[in-house]
Design an enzyme around this catalytic site. Structure first.
Site, PDB file in Angstrom:
ATOM      1  N   CYS A 110       1.094  -1.611   0.180  1.00 17.39           N
ATOM      2  CA  CYS A 110      -0.399   0.268  -0.075  1.00 17.39           C
ATOM      3  C   CYS A 110       0.685   0.988   0.263  1.00 17.39           C
ATOM      4  O   CYS A 110       1.005   1.697  -1.246  1.00 17.39           O
ATOM      5  CB  CYS A 110      -1.178  -0.126   1.257  1.00 17.39           C
ATOM      6  SG  CYS A 110      -2.251   0.541   0.499  1.00 17.39           S
ATOM      7  N   HIS A 207      -3.773  -6.130   2.583  1.00 19.91           N
ATOM      8  CA  HIS A 207      -3.662  -5.828   3.912  1.00 19.91           C
ATOM      9  C   HIS A 207      -4.589  -7.130   4.130  1.00 19.91           C
ATOM     10  O   HIS A 207      -4.528  -7.904   3.572  1.00 19.91           O
ATOM     11  CB  HIS A 207      -3.963  -4.634   4.741  1.00 19.91           C
ATOM     12  CG  HIS A 207      -3.559  -3.327   4.136  1.00 19.91           C
ATOM     13  ND1 HIS A 207      -2.645  -3.073   4.712  1.00 19.91           N
ATOM     14  CD2 HIS A 207      -4.273  -2.093   3.040  1.00 19.91           C
ATOM     15  CE1 HIS A 207      -2.429  -1.749   3.837  1.00 19.91           C
ATOM     16  NE2 HIS A 207      -3.657  -0.970   3.758  1.00 19.91           N
TER      17      HIS A 207
END
Ligand code: GLN
Length: 255
Positions: A110, A207
């Site tokens: 990310c 995630h």
């Protein structure tokens, strides 16, 4: 001693050969959103199961890298944290690029995925320079892409995670996507693909944490690190039954 998941770990938590494996956890203070630290824990456990003695070195802004680095792992964060680490990353850009060019396996999630690209332009128009290890660039959008996500990858099979980003990432010819999106958004709502890979460096929005549910990715990082260190890799970890159950239950969850 044999563990129930095929691990061979002695009383010190050391694997069969005990070869050291240095894992750099990059910017854990600023870039550890949605339990990204779980990636380091899962990787450490899996490395032990493959017979290594993993050592985790945390590198925060201003800290030097250890001399020998086998794997680098980084997570996501808020735009403010990204600004702090972007400045530090710029200082050590040559070193990170050299290690990546030398084949050091890396996983960037990310916020650090964005900064391992060429640039991240936030939704307010601020430009954060990246280090260009991945041939990607990201623009902050007005829409957040949030939810459970499933990818299909020729090399790693199904990859399962959770995404939450407003950055829209586009790939240049120097990176290949990590996988095709089966459920979710991925790099941007139009691409149909997620993540990026250049040689042994993987960037992704996933995630979850990612690695506890995707041992194939841990095995890739450990395998590449082992080949660089010892010239070969003999996997000794068995099937991670807990991970398999977590994958099945994550896949049943709605987006
Ligand atoms: N600020 C970035 C985005 O929203 C990164 C988010 C994150 O790391 N979770 O696109």
């Amino acid at each position: 001693m044999s563990g129930s998941t095929g691990e061979r770990i002695d009383a010190q938590g050391r694997g069969a050969s005990g070869e050291e494996l240095v894992i750099v956890s990059l910017y854990p203070r600023d870039m550890n959103i949605y339990g990204d630290r779980g990636n380091v824990l899962a990787l450490t456990r899996r490395a032990r199961a493959h017979g290594f003695a993993p050592r985790v070195v945390e590198v925060n802004p201003g800290d030097p890298f250890p001399e020998a680095v086998d794997i680098v792992i980084g997570g996501g964060g808020q735009d403010s944290g990204q600004g702090r680490v972007a400045r530090d990353l710029a200082v050590r850009a040559d070193e990170v690029r050299a290690r990546a060019a030398d084949g050091t396996p890396m996983l960037m999630v990310c916020g650090l995925y964005q900064l391992f690209g060429h640039r991240f332009i936030t939704h307010t128009g601020e430009e954060l320079a990246g280090i260009g290890v991945l041939d990607v660039e990201t623009r902050g959008g007005s829409e957040r892409m949030i939810g459970n996500i499933v990818l299909e990858s020729a090399e790693f099979g199904e990859i399962i995670g959770y995404e939450n980003h407003s950055g829209n990432t586009t790939l240049g010819p120097g990176s290949q996507p990590l996988g095709r999106v089966l459920q979710g958004a991925g790099n941007n709502p139009d691409s149909g693909f997620e993540g990026a890979r250049s040689a042994n460096v993987i960037g992704t929005y996933l995630h979850g944490s990612l690695l506890p549910k995707n041992p194939a990715l841990s095995d890739f990082l450990i395998g590449e690190a082992a080949r660089r260190r010892t010239g070969g890799f003999t996997p000794t970890a068995g099937v991670d039954e807990t991970a398999m159950r977590a994958r099945e239950s994550a896949k049943r969850r709605p987006r």
